[in-house]
Scaffold this motif. Structure first.
Motif, short mmCIF file in Angstrom:
data_model
loop_
_atom_site.label_atom_id
_atom_site.label_comp_id
_atom_site.label_asym_id
_atom_site.label_seq_id
_atom_site.Cartn_x
_atom_site.Cartn_y
_atom_site.Cartn_z
N THR A 113 -2.04 0.39 1.64
CA THR A 113 -2.81 1.41 0.92
C THR A 113 -2.51 1.49 -0.57
OG1 THR A 113 -1.12 2.97 1.65
CG2 THR A 113 -3.17 2.89 2.93
N TYR A 124 5.57 -1.51 4.10
CA TYR A 124 5.11 -0.18 4.47
C TYR A 124 5.89 0.35 5.66
CZ TYR A 124 1.58 -0.72 0.99
OH TYR A 124 0.98 -0.87 -0.23
N ASP A 167 4.56 3.88 0.60
CA ASP A 167 3.87 4.97 1.30
C ASP A 167 4.83 6.05 1.81
OD1 ASP A 167 4.96 3.21 3.18
OD2 ASP A 167 3.37 3.54 4.65
#
Length: 260
Positions: A53, A96, A124
């Motif tokens: 992301t 992540y 994240d």
């Protein structure tokens, strides 16, 4: 002093990032060796993840190329173990939380330390949730690298006070990627970090791609981080990428040192 801090002890640092397994695992090894030989001070190794992301399209595509080639976390550990026979400079994983959770957090961190990784960046995981990882990183002997963004404001000093290794200063809002101009007041961010923790190095990343940008960012911090521009070279040159990436890293290291 941690091995990561030592990378900043003598001069401004240049920190390249690559996605492991892009375009393939064998080329990744050659690229790591080329970057080390070209003057990199610390290398960020991306463990591919399908839902990255924080990344822009360039690194997302690099992740997908690596995953479609069958790269797994265990194969990335194997790369580091092999490369460690030749490369001594600090290396950190950037990945992540899901990658770490799915492997088993303690197992992942112990294995990372065993193969010779020095730290971990989890873009994240915000500061408020880092306690899920920080004690286990410390137990394994890894620095959990903190990130600060232009929106961190009052939290910058709080994050900096507990930072390990170095502080990753995010130069721009949004995701990673090449930018034509960086307008954030990095100097102000770095000053806040140093007020809270004078001994912690600050390196700037997100959006840096040219020697001029690297020189400008290093002038107000302890070093520059580049990812997307290097992953672009992986995309362009494929299995022949090690040479061009080595040349690029050499030019960027000269720029951060601000020498002609």
């Amino acid at each position: 002093m941690s091995k990561i801090k030592e990378a900043f002890a003598k001069e401004k640092a240049f920190i390249p990032f690559i996605t492991c397994g892009d375009p393939d695992l064998e080329t990744t090894e050659k690229i790591i060796e080329a970057m080390a030989a070209a003057g990199a001070d610390l290398i960020e190794l991306g463990i591919p993840f399908s839902d990255s992301t924080a990344e822009g399209s360039v690194i997302q595509e690099g992740n997908l190329r690596a995953l479609s080639g069958g790269v797994t976390t265990d194969k990335v550990f194997d790369i580091v173990r092999r490369v460690r026979q030749k490369v001594t400079l600090p290396m950190v994983f950037m990945t992540y939380a899901n990658v770490v959770f799915s492997y088993g957090t303690a197992r992942f961190l112990d294995k990372a330390a065993e193969v010779g990784v020095d730290g971990l960046i989890l873009p994240d995981v915000p500061y408020e949730e880092k306690e899920e990882f920080a004690p286990l990183c410390e137990a394994a002997g890894l620095d959990l690298i903190s990130m600060i963004a232009p929106t961190s404001h009052d939290r910058i000093k709080m994050i900096a006070a507990e930072a390990k290794g170095f502080v990753y200063c995010v130069s721009s809002l949004g995701v990673t990627g090449v930018r034509s101009e960086i307008t954030t007041d990095i100097g102000a961010m770095v000053r806040l970090v140093k007020e809270a923790n004078p001994d912690i190095p600050c390196a700037v990343g997100f959006g840096i791609s040219t020697p001029a940008q690297a020189e400008k960012m290093a002038a107000v911090s302890d070093g520059a981080i580049v990812g997307s521009a290097i992953v672009r070279l992986c995309e362009k040159y494929g299995r022949e990428a090690a040479g061009p990436i080595g040349e690029y890293v050499r030019s960027m290291k000269v720029a951060v040192l601000q020498k002609d």
